[in-house]
Structures are given as C-alpha cells and as structure tokens.
Design a protein around this motif. Structure first.
Motif, PDB file in Angstrom:
ATOM      1  N   VAL A 135      47.340  45.832  46.195  1.00 42.00           N
ATOM      2  CA  VAL A 135      48.221  45.722  47.423  1.00 42.00           C
ATOM      3  C   VAL A 135      47.718  45.737  48.605  1.00 42.00           C
ATOM      4  O   VAL A 135      46.180  46.102  48.830  1.00 42.00           O
ATOM      5  CB  VAL A 135      49.363  47.112  47.505  1.00 42.00           C
ATOM      6  N   GLY A 136      48.280  45.571  49.747  1.00 43.98           N
ATOM      7  CA  GLY A 136      47.525  45.415  51.147  1.00 43.98           C
ATOM      8  C   GLY A 136      48.283  44.280  52.041  1.00 43.98           C
ATOM      9  O   GLY A 136      49.354  43.569  51.444  1.00 43.98           O
ATOM     10  N   LYS A 137      47.925  44.378  53.184  1.00 47.21           N
ATOM     11  CA  LYS A 137      48.350  43.295  54.253  1.00 47.21           C
ATOM     12  C   LYS A 137      47.989  42.148  53.763  1.00 47.21           C
ATOM     13  O   LYS A 137      47.475  41.770  52.812  1.00 47.21           O
ATOM     14  CB  LYS A 137      47.875  43.491  55.664  1.00 47.21           C
ATOM     15  N   PRO A 138      48.652  40.974  54.209  1.00 50.15           N
ATOM     16  CA  PRO A 138      48.434  39.621  54.090  1.00 50.15           C
ATOM     17  C   PRO A 138      47.055  39.100  54.369  1.00 50.15           C
ATOM     18  O   PRO A 138      46.451  39.930  55.334  1.00 50.15           O
ATOM     19  CB  PRO A 138      49.212  38.653  54.630  1.00 50.15           C
ATOM     20  N   ASN A 139      46.407  38.453  53.385  1.00 50.32           N
ATOM     21  CA  ASN A 139      44.846  37.822  54.104  1.00 50.32           C
ATOM     22  C   ASN A 139      43.669  38.827  54.208  1.00 50.32           C
ATOM     23  O   ASN A 139      42.883  38.613  54.954  1.00 50.32           O
ATOM     24  CB  ASN A 139      45.252  37.063  55.422  1.00 50.32           C
ATOM     25  N   VAL A 140      43.951  39.873  53.268  1.00 51.34           N
ATOM     26  CA  VAL A 140      42.998  40.777  53.422  1.00 51.34           C
ATOM     27  C   VAL A 140      41.879  40.479  52.019  1.00 51.34           C
ATOM     28  O   VAL A 140      40.903  41.123  51.900  1.00 51.34           O
ATOM     29  CB  VAL A 140      43.403  42.316  53.182  1.00 51.34           C
ATOM     30  N   GLY A 141      42.419  39.614  51.134  1.00 59.58           N
ATOM     31  CA  GLY A 141      41.569  39.248  49.890  1.00 59.58           C
ATOM     32  C   GLY A 141      41.971  39.842  48.821  1.00 59.58           C
ATOM     33  O   GLY A 141      41.225  39.896  47.772  1.00 59.58           O
ATOM     34  N   LYS A 142      43.172  40.071  48.503  1.00 58.40           N
ATOM     35  CA  LYS A 142      43.851  40.567  47.184  1.00 58.40           C
ATOM     36  C   LYS A 142      43.303  39.603  46.172  1.00 58.40           C
ATOM     37  O   LYS A 142      42.949  40.083  45.055  1.00 58.40           O
ATOM     38  CB  LYS A 142      45.390  40.933  47.464  1.00 58.40           C
ATOM     39  N   SER A 143      44.007  38.201  46.507  1.00 59.57           N
ATOM     40  CA  SER A 143      43.989  37.330  45.401  1.00 59.57           C
ATOM     41  C   SER A 143      42.850  36.992  45.089  1.00 59.57           C
ATOM     42  O   SER A 143      42.026  36.801  44.005  1.00 59.57           O
ATOM     43  CB  SER A 143      44.749  36.066  45.838  1.00 59.57           C
ATOM     44  N   SER A 144      41.725  37.135  46.227  1.00 56.38           N
ATOM     45  CA  SER A 144      40.180  36.620  45.860  1.00 56.38           C
ATOM     46  C   SER A 144      39.536  37.990  45.043  1.00 56.38           C
ATOM     47  O   SER A 144      38.494  37.475  44.290  1.00 56.38           O
ATOM     48  CB  SER A 144      39.639  36.724  47.193  1.00 56.38           C
ATOM     49  N   LEU A 145      40.063  39.074  45.151  1.00 50.48           N
ATOM     50  CA  LEU A 145      39.538  40.238  44.436  1.00 50.48           C
ATOM     51  C   LEU A 145      39.994  40.050  42.881  1.00 50.48           C
ATOM     52  O   LEU A 145      39.339  40.297  42.107  1.00 50.48           O
ATOM     53  CB  LEU A 145      40.136  41.618  45.016  1.00 50.48           C
ATOM     54  N   VAL A 146      41.296  39.583  42.641  1.00 61.12           N
ATOM     55  CA  VAL A 146      41.898  39.430  41.315  1.00 61.12           C
ATOM     56  C   VAL A 146      41.235  38.325  40.694  1.00 61.12           C
ATOM     57  O   VAL A 146      40.739  38.531  39.617  1.00 61.12           O
ATOM     58  CB  VAL A 146      43.217  39.088  41.402  1.00 61.12           C
ATOM     59  N   ASN A 147      40.916  37.160  41.440  1.00 56.48           N
ATOM     60  CA  ASN A 147      39.948  36.174  40.930  1.00 56.48           C
ATOM     61  C   ASN A 147      38.618  36.771  40.559  1.00 56.48           C
ATOM     62  O   ASN A 147      37.920  36.162  39.573  1.00 56.48           O
ATOM     63  CB  ASN A 147      39.770  34.957  41.746  1.00 56.48           C
ATOM     64  N   ARG A 148      37.889  37.256  41.321  1.00 57.53           N
ATOM     65  CA  ARG A 148      36.500  37.847  41.002  1.00 57.53           C
ATOM     66  C   ARG A 148      36.515  38.852  39.966  1.00 57.53           C
ATOM     67  O   ARG A 148      35.759  38.663  39.115  1.00 57.53           O
ATOM     68  CB  ARG A 148      36.019  38.477  42.249  1.00 57.53           C
ATOM     69  N   LEU A 149      37.624  39.710  39.803  1.00 60.38           N
ATOM     70  CA  LEU A 149      37.592  40.555  38.702  1.00 60.38           C
ATOM     71  C   LEU A 149      37.865  39.958  37.402  1.00 60.38           C
ATOM     72  O   LEU A 149      37.234  40.301  36.269  1.00 60.38           O
ATOM     73  CB  LEU A 149      38.844  41.721  38.539  1.00 60.38           C
ATOM     74  N   ALA A 150      38.775  38.899  37.465  1.00 53.52           N
ATOM     75  CA  ALA A 150      38.925  38.044  36.223  1.00 53.52           C
ATOM     76  C   ALA A 150      37.625  36.867  35.894  1.00 53.52           C
ATOM     77  O   ALA A 150      37.697  36.508  34.895  1.00 53.52           O
ATOM     78  CB  ALA A 150      40.331  37.230  36.476  1.00 53.52           C
ATOM     79  N   GLY A 151      37.051  36.863  37.020  1.00 56.94           N
ATOM     80  CA  GLY A 151      35.792  35.934  36.696  1.00 56.94           C
ATOM     81  C   GLY A 151      36.240  34.321  36.500  1.00 56.94           C
ATOM     82  O   GLY A 151      35.433  33.730  36.267  1.00 56.94           O
ATOM     83  N   GLU A 152      37.479  34.120  37.085  1.00 57.20           N
ATOM     84  CA  GLU A 152      38.016  32.564  36.995  1.00 57.20           C
ATOM     85  C   GLU A 152      39.061  32.553  38.286  1.00 57.20           C
ATOM     86  O   GLU A 152      39.629  33.493  38.828  1.00 57.20           O
ATOM     87  CB  GLU A 152      38.611  32.202  35.833  1.00 57.20           C
ATOM     88  N   GLU A 153      39.366  31.205  38.669  1.00 60.14           N
ATOM     89  CA  GLU A 153      40.467  31.342  39.727  1.00 60.14           C
ATOM     90  C   GLU A 153      41.696  31.091  39.006  1.00 60.14           C
ATOM     91  O   GLU A 153      42.411  30.292  38.581  1.00 60.14           O
ATOM     92  CB  GLU A 153      40.370  29.741  40.332  1.00 60.14           C
ATOM     93  N   ARG A 154      42.126  32.357  38.943  1.00 60.97           N
ATOM     94  CA  ARG A 154      43.616  32.593  38.303  1.00 60.97           C
ATOM     95  C   ARG A 154      44.855  32.742  39.245  1.00 60.97           C
ATOM     96  O   ARG A 154      45.896  32.562  39.030  1.00 60.97           O
ATOM     97  CB  ARG A 154      43.642  34.004  37.627  1.00 60.97           C
ATOM     98  N   VAL A 155      44.370  33.123  40.590  1.00 54.39           N
ATOM     99  CA  VAL A 155      45.497  33.133  41.691  1.00 54.39           C
ATOM    100  C   VAL A 155      45.000  32.020  42.915  1.00 54.39           C
ATOM    101  O   VAL A 155      43.831  31.956  43.084  1.00 54.39           O
ATOM    102  CB  VAL A 155      45.515  34.497  42.171  1.00 54.39           C
TER     103      VAL A 155
END
Length: 442
Positions: free
Chosen positions: A183-203
């Motif tokens: 969670v967090g405000k818009p544009n802080v990198g939440k989706s980028s973090l999930v992608n990095r954790l998943a190791g692929e562009e999932r979001v």
C-alpha cells in the motif's frame, strides 16, 4: 480471516449517512439535508452479535446525472458495490418509490452481489407500513423498514445482512498462504516493487499516478514458501483527486489491508514520509496487522553516514503511534535490498503467531511492576493481578486489574514495551485488553 465488507448505497438524501453513524456508534459522516453532502466514502468497523464487518458509506447515486460531483459519487458507489460482500440499498419511505430507485436497483442487480433493501425514515411503523410494501416493486427482495435517526428496526436488518456472510465452514477453507498488502500513495513504486519481487512484469507500471486500478494478487515463491502479494491503487489527498480512478483508492486499500496478514507501506524516499502515509499506516495499525515501512527509490538519494538515521528518525516521528514497525530502505528499480523483505515478512509471521506461556508472561509483569509502580488516583492504587495471552494474529493479551479506570494508557503502553523488550514482536501489532477481576473493586 478478513472481515466482510458491507456497502451502504442509494440515492442522495435518503439517510445513508445517518444509518452509517447509527451502526458505527459515532458521528463520522457529515449529515445535512442537501443531496450529495457525503462527498467521500467513509468506513468503520461494526459489531453485531458475533459478527464483525467493515461498513462503507458512499455518496448518493444519481444514475443519469451529468453533474461532476454526482458523477464522482456514482464512481465511488460503483467501486463500493464491486468491493463489497453485501450491499445495503437505502430508500426513503417519505419520498416514496421514484424512477431513480429503479435505476439504482438495476445497477445492483447487475453486480450479482447480495442486496438488502432498507426502507428508511419509517419513524412510525403503524403509519408507514402500507408505504413500505410499495418497494416490493423494485424486484430485489423483501424491504426492511427502519428509522436510522430513531434507531428502530436495525436488528432485523442486520440479521438479514449477516445471513450473507461466509459460514465458519467456508472460513476454514480459506487460503493459508501469507498475504502481504503493498500500500501507499500513488506513484511511489508499489507495482514496480511487486514486479521485482515476482521477478517478472506481472503488473502494468507507468509513471502516471493511479495506473493500478484494481487490487491484483501476485503469488511469489521464495525458498519453497508461497506468498500472496496484493497490489493496490494508492491513496491520494482529496485536493489532488483529478481522475475517477483515484476516487475509490481508500476503499481498495481498506479491503486489501483487511485481507492481508502483513502490510508493506511504500514511501517515496525523494518525497519523505507524509501525513497521507500516516493515514494509510493508521488503517493497518487499527486492524492489528504486521507492518513494514519500505522506503523506495533509495538509489536516487545522495547519502552520507547520517542519512539512514535521519530518515529513520523522521519516520518514527510521523508514525509515532507504531514504533514497532520495521523499516527497510530499498530500490524496486535496482533490486537493492528487495529480497530482505522476505526475511522481514517471515520474521513477522513468526512473531504474529508466537504464544507466550502465562507463567513466563507474569514473571515479566512482576519485574515491570517492581521497576515502575502502577499509578493511583485519589489514594486508590491500580492493582495488577496477572496477564495472559488469549490469541494470535495479532498477539492479544488480557491484563486483569482491580479497576479499569486506573489503568492509564501510558502505563499499559509501558507494560507492552516490557513485553516487546523480552519477546521481540518487532513489526507486529500487540493488543492489551484490561479487565476487572470479579469482586476486585470491593
């Protein structure tokens, strides 16, 4: 197990906010006799008999209105409908059945969600019941007459609402994998973090705030353990709301936190911790979730040997109500320290499920009381008899005393700190309930 979410929807000025306040037990929504006065969705925790649920208030739906504010409220209500488990559709017995009610009923039918039809402003049942029957014409079931202002008929209505909640058998079948809300405000990198954790562009990731419209679950396997990451649309200050996709972020965030075991609050290192971050953290804290503060974009910061301490002090100051939260400095872009998140998550899961034997707990309590005597009021001292742990996730303790009114918040916090010093519980919310032992006042 996450709590069910119940949305209160209906045309403007039918008494939704009055009903919301009656159920929430306090005056949270602004109530005025002007259509459209409930401008932003508000949520509250409600308990009815053995049921706990999250109640969402919405602005009124005017299905065909082109007015910007009413369109805004329609967008809110649509997402409340989508996010909720049960919908309370409120109509007004004094205004009677109007065309807009049929249009709202059509919206609700299309949602496929369970709907409880609530006929409000029935202040005199004998007088208004013939008018209540008219609402059968909406074709969405039995109308439940209530008076939100007089708090009449609420029990029968809530009995019907809770019939739609999952049964205990259904709850037992729930996914046991750890769930982590990002969670967090818009544009802080939440989706980028999930992608990095998943190791692929999932979001989908762009630099346009509010790209993530829905909460998206991503399953990530790490060291043989599966984790479910829930990515949400970020919260944004009201003054900055420009697009429809931002209107409903608060409800998505509440729903995601409700479903999660641990919350990762992502903060932009370049912007620093803000009041808006504190509001999001407060939602997680109130719900007793495990909490990690992930300071993202750390690679973009010029650093010296004092930078980490400076940032940490600032976060601790703004989020002073949750000193137990873990803080980690990461870069979703470069992957810096991202894998350490898994170590923190696993550590917090262990603490969330930790049970401390009563005997050991009371040794800590005895030592704490010896070091700092309990407070007294007008010569009457607080006596603490014993403490015991009653549940986990979050770890919950009951402190038995002679008089609850003497158990000042600061002293209970002191005991909590002593428990944390001994057993850890880092990143984990604790609950301490004070109870009077029978006959202790005498």
């Amino acid at each position: 197990m996450s709590k069910p979410i119940v949305a209160v929807v209906g045309r403007p000025n039918v008494g939704k906010s009055t009903l919301f306040n009656a159920l929430a037990g306090e005056r949270i929504s602004i109530v005025e006799d002007t259509p459209g006065v409930t401008r932003d969705r508000i949520y509250a925790d409600v308990q009815w008999l053995n049921y706990n649920f999250t109640l969402i208030d919405t602005g009124g739906i005017e299905p065909d209105s082109k007015d910007i504010m009413l369109s805004y409220m329609r967008s809110q209500a649509e997402v409340a409908i989508e996010t909720s488990d049960v919908i309370m559709f409120v109509v007004d017995v004094r205004q009677g059945l109007v065309d807009e009610d049929f249009k709202v009923a059509d919206m609700l039918r299309k949602s496929g969600k369970p709907v409880v039809l609530v006929v409000n402003k029935v202040d005199d049942f004998a007088k208004f019941m013939p008018d209540v029957y008219e609402f059968y014409n909406l074709g969405i079931g039995e109308p439940y007459p209530i008076s939100a202002s007089g708090k009449l008929g609420l029990g029968d209505m809530l009995d019907q609402v809770t019939k739609y909640f999952p049964s205990k058998d259904e709850k037992e079948e729930e996914d046991e994998r750890p769930k982590i809300a990002i969670v967090g405000k818009p544009n802080v990198g939440k989706s980028s973090l999930v992608n990095r954790l998943a190791g692929e562009e999932r979001v989908i990731v762009t630099n346009i705030a509010g790209t993530t419209r829905d909460a998206i679950d991503t399953v990530v396997k790490y060291h043989g353990q599966e984790f479910v990451f829930i990515d949400t649309a970020g919260l944004r200050r009201k003054s900055k709301i420009k697009e429809n996709i931002e209107y409903f972020s608060i409800v998505r965030t509440v729903a995601a936190i409700e479903r999660s075991d641990i919350v990762v609050l992502v903060i932009d290192a370049e912007e620093g911790v803000t009041e808006q971050d504190a509001k999001i953290a407060g939602i997680a804290h109130d719900r007793g979730k495990g909490i990690i503060i992930a300071v993202n974009k750390w690679d973009a910061i010029e650093k010296d040997n004092k930078t980490v301490n400076k940032y940490t002090d600032r976060i601790r100051k703004v989020l002073s109500f949750m000193p137990y939260a873990e803080i980690i400095f990461i870069s979703a872009l470069t992957g810096q320290r991202v894998n350490k998140l898994f170590d923190l998550i696993e550590q917090i899961i262990q603490f969330q499920n930790l049970r401390v034997p009563t005997g050991v707990l009371n040794e800590v309590l005895t030592e704490a009381v010896a070091l700092q005597q309990p407070p007294s009021d007008k010569g009457k001292p607080l006596r603490i008899y014993y403490i015991t742990q009653v549940s986990v996730k979050p770890p919950t303790f009951v402190l038995f005393v002679n008089d609850k009114s003497l158990a000042h918040f600061s002293y209970v916090r002191y005991i909590e700190n002593k428990i944390r010093e001994t057993f850890g519980f880092s990143g984990t919310s604790l609950k301490i309930i004070t109870r009077e032992r029978k006959g202790s006042k005498e």
